[in-house]
Design an enzyme around this catalytic site. Sequence first.
Site, short mmCIF file in Angstrom:
data_model
loop_
_atom_site.label_atom_id
_atom_site.label_comp_id
_atom_site.label_asym_id
_atom_site.label_seq_id
_atom_site.Cartn_x
_atom_site.Cartn_y
_atom_site.Cartn_z
N ARG A 1 0.85 -1.19 0.00
CA ARG A 1 0.00 0.00 0.00
C ARG A 1 0.88 1.24 0.00
NH1 ARG A 1 -4.80 -0.51 4.39
NH2 ARG A 1 -4.40 1.73 4.40
N ARG B 1 -1.32 9.20 9.42
CA ARG B 1 -2.55 8.43 9.67
C ARG B 1 -2.82 8.31 11.17
NH1 ARG B 1 -0.85 3.27 6.61
NH2 ARG B 1 -2.88 2.38 7.10
P1 AMP Z 1 -7.86 2.37 5.58
O1 AMP Z 1 -7.73 1.25 4.60
O2 AMP Z 1 -9.13 2.28 6.39
O3 AMP Z 1 -6.64 2.53 6.44
O4 AMP Z 1 -8.00 3.72 4.73
C1 AMP Z 1 -6.98 4.14 3.87
C2 AMP Z 1 -7.12 5.63 3.58
O5 AMP Z 1 -8.37 5.89 2.93
C3 AMP Z 1 -7.13 6.54 4.79
O6 AMP Z 1 -5.84 6.86 5.26
C4 AMP Z 1 -7.87 7.76 4.23
O7 AMP Z 1 -7.04 8.51 3.37
C5 AMP Z 1 -8.94 7.11 3.38
N1 AMP Z 1 -10.16 6.80 4.16
C6 AMP Z 1 -10.67 5.55 4.40
N2 AMP Z 1 -11.79 5.62 5.12
C7 AMP Z 1 -12.00 6.94 5.37
C8 AMP Z 1 -12.99 7.67 6.09
N3 AMP Z 1 -14.00 7.04 6.73
N4 AMP Z 1 -12.88 9.03 6.12
C9 AMP Z 1 -11.89 9.67 5.48
N5 AMP Z 1 -10.91 9.05 4.81
C10 AMP Z 1 -10.96 7.70 4.74
#
Ligand code: AMP
Length: 192
Positions: free
Chosen positions: A138, A149
């Site tokens: 990723r 993050r």
């Molecule tokens: P994750 O796979 O949940 O770690 O999400 C990866 C990235 O997607 C995050 O670091 C954000 O950039 C974006 N993202 C995912 N879900 C959300 C959310 N609920 N609100 C805002 N950004 C999100």
Amino acid sequence: MNIILLGPPGAGKGTQAGFLVSERGMVQLSTGDMLREAKASGSEMGKKVAAIMDSGQLVTDEIVIGLIREKVSTSKASGFIFDGFPRTLKQADALGELLEEMGQAVDKVIELRVDDEALVSRIVGRAEQAKAAGQTPRADDTEDALRVRLMAYYKTTSPLIGYYYAKGVYERIDGMGPMEEVKAALASCMDA
Ligand code: AMP
């Protein structure tokens, strides 16, 4: 039953959601997965969010609420696992309203507690594993993006703990042990 898995990046939300899908027939809704799909497909929205995601920042509430609304309102599933959503108070309000329109509610919000130091090694390990398997890691699984993050989590997402505690649906389990132990703790929390 609708549940939200809450926890910082690397807490194991995706892994545990996967178990619930295969063993309980629940439907996992991961906004991160949806956004990565949009990014890979090269859609207008995907292009818009790519740089934000790679840097580790949050995309706008409007985009993720739109994605969730579309999935929830068109699915016939009887229970969702929200993984990586909501991440802001505005998203949490929107989810509550959406489920209420459908005569449903958020039944449990389960936080996976982990040490911050463990997160860094888990995330870096995830990137190394992907590389070893010949996959592209990723773009946001780097130490720099992880720091962004984590900050987004503590600044913007962690207030959801108080929000859901006040609503009487907040639970917390230890996310530090081996996968199987966390899975068992999650199962007893869900069945309680
Ligand atoms: P994750 O796979 O949940 O770690 O999400 C990866 C990235 O997607 C995050 O670091 C954000 O950039 C974006 N993202 C995912 N879900 C959300 C959310 N609920 N609100 C805002 N950004 C999100």
